[in-house]
Scaffold this motif. Structure first.
Motif, PDB file in Angstrom:
ATOM      1  N   LEU A  19     -10.385   0.950   1.711  1.00  7.90           N
ATOM      2  CA  LEU A  19     -11.122   1.371   0.546  1.00  7.90           C
ATOM      3  C   LEU A  19     -10.830   0.340  -0.692  1.00  7.90           C
ATOM      4  N   LEU A  20      -9.602   0.152  -0.954  1.00 11.11           N
ATOM      5  CA  LEU A  20      -9.043  -0.273  -2.265  1.00 11.11           C
ATOM      6  C   LEU A  20      -8.378  -1.706  -2.205  1.00 11.11           C
ATOM      7  N   VAL A  21      -7.656  -2.093  -1.371  1.00 11.22           N
ATOM      8  CA  VAL A  21      -6.966  -3.274  -1.219  1.00 11.22           C
ATOM      9  C   VAL A  21      -7.926  -4.422  -0.816  1.00 11.22           C
TER      10      VAL A  21
ATOM     11  N   VAL B 291      -1.696   7.110   7.860  1.00 11.44           N
ATOM     12  CA  VAL B 291      -3.083   7.407   7.430  1.00 11.44           C
ATOM     13  C   VAL B 291      -3.573   6.908   6.127  1.00 11.44           C
ATOM     14  N   LEU B 292      -2.746   7.286   5.052  1.00  8.84           N
ATOM     15  CA  LEU B 292      -3.009   6.791   3.783  1.00  8.84           C
ATOM     16  C   LEU B 292      -3.012   5.305   3.586  1.00  8.84           C
ATOM     17  N   TYR B 293      -2.170   4.665   4.008  1.00 10.37           N
ATOM     18  CA  TYR B 293      -1.937   3.480   3.936  1.00 10.37           C
ATOM     19  C   TYR B 293      -3.243   2.658   4.365  1.00 10.37           C
ATOM     20  N   TRP B 294      -3.724   2.911   5.789  1.00 11.90           N
ATOM     21  CA  TRP B 294      -4.877   2.443   6.115  1.00 11.90           C
ATOM     22  C   TRP B 294      -6.150   2.623   5.381  1.00 11.90           C
TER      23      TRP B 294
END
Length: 337
Positions: free
Chosen positions: A195-197, A187-190
């Motif tokens: 939002l950032l990458v 979840v944090l990866y997506w």
């Protein structure tokens, strides 16, 4: 022409209008800025060479000689003529008073005593070893049946089953925690990717990369312009220096050489041949005449004094008159010849 050749050699094919628009103004501005700096640099280099050749090197050689005379040569003389003989004498004295008696004491006293002590220690060590082996065997038997055997039984029938149960529970807990961490990480990866990458990648690709290329082109052209301006300023500075040197030469040096060669040298030769040499010859002749007059007056005075002594006291009876000594006046021998 040099600028065009450098641009043709270093510029890649298909460069855009930005490079062509930036290159020429940047090089002109760089030449205007760098030219005074380069001329000042060449002037400082020339002045530094003159100061180095006329002041620093002689002063350095004098200081080097003075340092050797004040610091090196006295210590060398002290080492060679005082410390080395004193050290040799002390070494011989120590050898005679310490080394030779110590060697004799070691060979004839300490070595036999040491051999006796070693033999005694070997005998005592053999006895102590035999007693120690017996004590060690007794202690080993006690430790085996009081500690080792109960510990093996406790490990085999108590600790091993309990450890296996605890390991099975730990594996279950670790598996559950791993599943939870994996889900949270996905979840944090997506979330981080969306939002950032992806926004950072878009900014990098569509903003920073084009701006960086433009800055790289501008920086490369500025660097090349500075290098080209430095070289061109060097040629201009050397040309100005040669012009000033030629102007100084034809304004001051050559006229001074011409005056010295064409005016002062003939006038000096004329003065030497027409005035100084006759005056010097007349002065030498007057000196020779004055010395002759003085010598004649001295001879006349001596002769009058001798005649007065003979008239008052009489001539000596048994002494023969000495033959007259010719008067040698300096400078007249060559004239007589």
């Amino acid at each position: 022409m040099d600028l065009e050749k450098q641009r043709d050699v270093r510029a890649p094919e298909g460069e855009g209008c930005l490079v062509a628009a930036v290159r020429l103004p940047v090089r002109i501005v760089a030449l205007v800025v760098v030219l005074p700096v380069r001329m000042l640099w060449d002037a400082l280099v020339a002045a530094g060479r003159v100061v180095n050749d006329t002041v620093l090197r002689p002063v350095g050689r004098a200081l080097l000689w003075l340092g050797r005379a004040v610091f090196v040569w006295p210590f060398v003389a002290l080492w060679r003529y005082l410390l080395v003989p004193l050290g040799t004498a002390l070494a011989r004295l120590v050898n005679a008073l310490v080394v030779v008696p110590s060697v004799w004491l070691y060979v004839w006293v300490l070595t036999p005593v040491g051999h006796g002590v070693v033999w005694v220690l070997r005998a005592v060590g053999a006895v102590v070893a035999a007693v120690g082996v017996g004590v060690f065997r007794g202690l080993a038997w006690l430790v085996r049946y009081l500690l080792v055997v109960p510990s093996v039984w406790l490990y085999t029938w108590v600790l091993t089953p309990v450890g296996q149960a605890v390991l099975w529970c730990g594996r279950g807990v670790a598996r559950a925690v791993g599943l939870l961490v994996a889900g949270t990480g996905a979840v944090l990866y997506w979330v981080t990717r969306l939002l950032l990458v992806l926004p950072a990648l878009a900014v990098w690709r569509w903003v920073l990369v084009p701006v960086g290329r433009v800055c790289a082109v501008v920086g490369r052209e500025v660097w090349d312009a500075l290098g080209h301006a430095w070289r061109v300023a060097g040629h201009i500075s050397r040309a100005v220096g040669r012009f000033l040197a030629s102007l100084l030469r034809w304004t001051f040096v050559e006229p001074a050489r011409w005056v010295h060669r064409s005016v002062l040298t003939p006038v000096g030769h004329l003065l030497r041949d027409a005035v100084l040499r006759p005056v010097a010859e007349a002065a030498r002749s007057a000196g020779r005449a004055a010395r002759q007059v003085v010598a004649s007056a001295r001879a006349s005075v001596r002769q009058a004094r001798a005649d007065m002594r003979r008239a008052l006291l009489g001539a000596p009876k048994e002494t023969r008159p000495a033959p007259p000594v010719p008067v040698q006046v300096p400078g007249t021998q060559g004239m007589r010849k």
